[in-house]
Design a protein around this motif. Sequence first.
Motif, PDB file in Angstrom:
ATOM      1  N   VAL A  29       0.848  -1.192   0.000  1.00 11.21           N
ATOM      2  CA  VAL A  29       0.000   0.000   0.000  1.00 11.21           C
ATOM      3  C   VAL A  29       0.881   1.237   0.000  1.00 11.21           C
ATOM      4  O   VAL A  29       2.013   1.221   0.465  1.00 11.21           O
ATOM      5  CB  VAL A  29      -0.947   0.037   1.221  1.00 11.21           C
ATOM      6  N   LEU A  30       0.338   2.328  -0.504  1.00 16.18           N
ATOM      7  CA  LEU A  30       1.074   3.589  -0.505  1.00 16.18           C
ATOM      8  C   LEU A  30       1.123   4.165   0.896  1.00 16.18           C
ATOM      9  O   LEU A  30       0.114   4.166   1.606  1.00 16.18           O
ATOM     10  CB  LEU A  30       0.416   4.592  -1.451  1.00 16.18           C
ATOM     11  N   PRO A  31       2.260   4.716   1.316  1.00 15.07           N
ATOM     12  CA  PRO A  31       2.326   5.381   2.617  1.00 15.07           C
ATOM     13  C   PRO A  31       1.612   6.737   2.526  1.00 15.07           C
ATOM     14  O   PRO A  31       1.593   7.355   1.467  1.00 15.07           O
ATOM     15  CB  PRO A  31       3.827   5.549   2.860  1.00 15.07           C
ATOM     16  N   PHE A  32       1.041   7.158   3.609  1.00 12.25           N
ATOM     17  CA  PHE A  32       0.341   8.449   3.622  1.00 12.25           C
ATOM     18  C   PHE A  32       1.031   9.457   4.513  1.00 12.25           C
ATOM     19  O   PHE A  32       0.448  10.468   4.855  1.00 12.25           O
ATOM     20  CB  PHE A  32      -1.113   8.258   4.052  1.00 12.25           C
ATOM     21  N   THR A  33       2.254   9.209   4.914  1.00 13.34           N
ATOM     22  CA  THR A  33       2.989  10.108   5.774  1.00 13.34           C
ATOM     23  C   THR A  33       3.911  10.986   4.953  1.00 13.34           C
ATOM     24  O   THR A  33       4.682  10.495   4.151  1.00 13.34           O
ATOM     25  CB  THR A  33       3.835   9.316   6.788  1.00 13.34           C
ATOM     26  N   VAL A  34       3.797  12.291   5.141  1.00 17.11           N
ATOM     27  CA  VAL A  34       4.652  13.248   4.456  1.00 17.11           C
ATOM     28  C   VAL A  34       5.179  14.227   5.482  1.00 17.11           C
ATOM     29  O   VAL A  34       4.417  14.751   6.285  1.00 17.11           O
ATOM     30  CB  VAL A  34       3.874  14.010   3.354  1.00 17.11           C
ATOM     31  N   THR A  35       6.476  14.476   5.477  1.00 15.79           N
ATOM     32  CA  THR A  35       7.080  15.468   6.346  1.00 15.79           C
ATOM     33  C   THR A  35       7.724  16.529   5.469  1.00 15.79           C
ATOM     34  O   THR A  35       8.613  16.225   4.689  1.00 15.79           O
ATOM     35  CB  THR A  35       8.152  14.826   7.242  1.00 15.79           C
ATOM     36  N   VAL A  36       7.243  17.745   5.574  1.00 15.22           N
ATOM     37  CA  VAL A  36       7.791  18.855   4.798  1.00 15.22           C
ATOM     38  C   VAL A  36       8.307  19.892   5.777  1.00 15.22           C
ATOM     39  O   VAL A  36       7.548  20.409   6.586  1.00 15.22           O
ATOM     40  CB  VAL A  36       6.722  19.480   3.870  1.00 15.22           C
TER      41      VAL A  36
END
Length: 76
Positions: free
Chosen positions: A68-75
């Motif tokens: 599955v695609l990860p849904f965590t993004v850190t910008v």
Amino acid sequence: MCYSVPVRTGKQEDGLWRAEAEGIQGAFVDAETLEQALAEIHEVIVMALHLDLPRAEPLPPGVEQGEVLPFTVTVP
């Protein structure tokens, strides 16, 4: 099949956004917006993985295979 690839982003002195896939040599883009940079680095990552996978090359460092695609993004 999905892949999780760490991408570093940042705004440069010239005002352009840079997105870089740290584990993939030469995988970086510069764009006027963050959204454009993320879309373009996605294309670069896909092309790089499509080149390596048929040759049975190992995945680049930091790249993980998943279902599955990860849904965590850190910008920053």
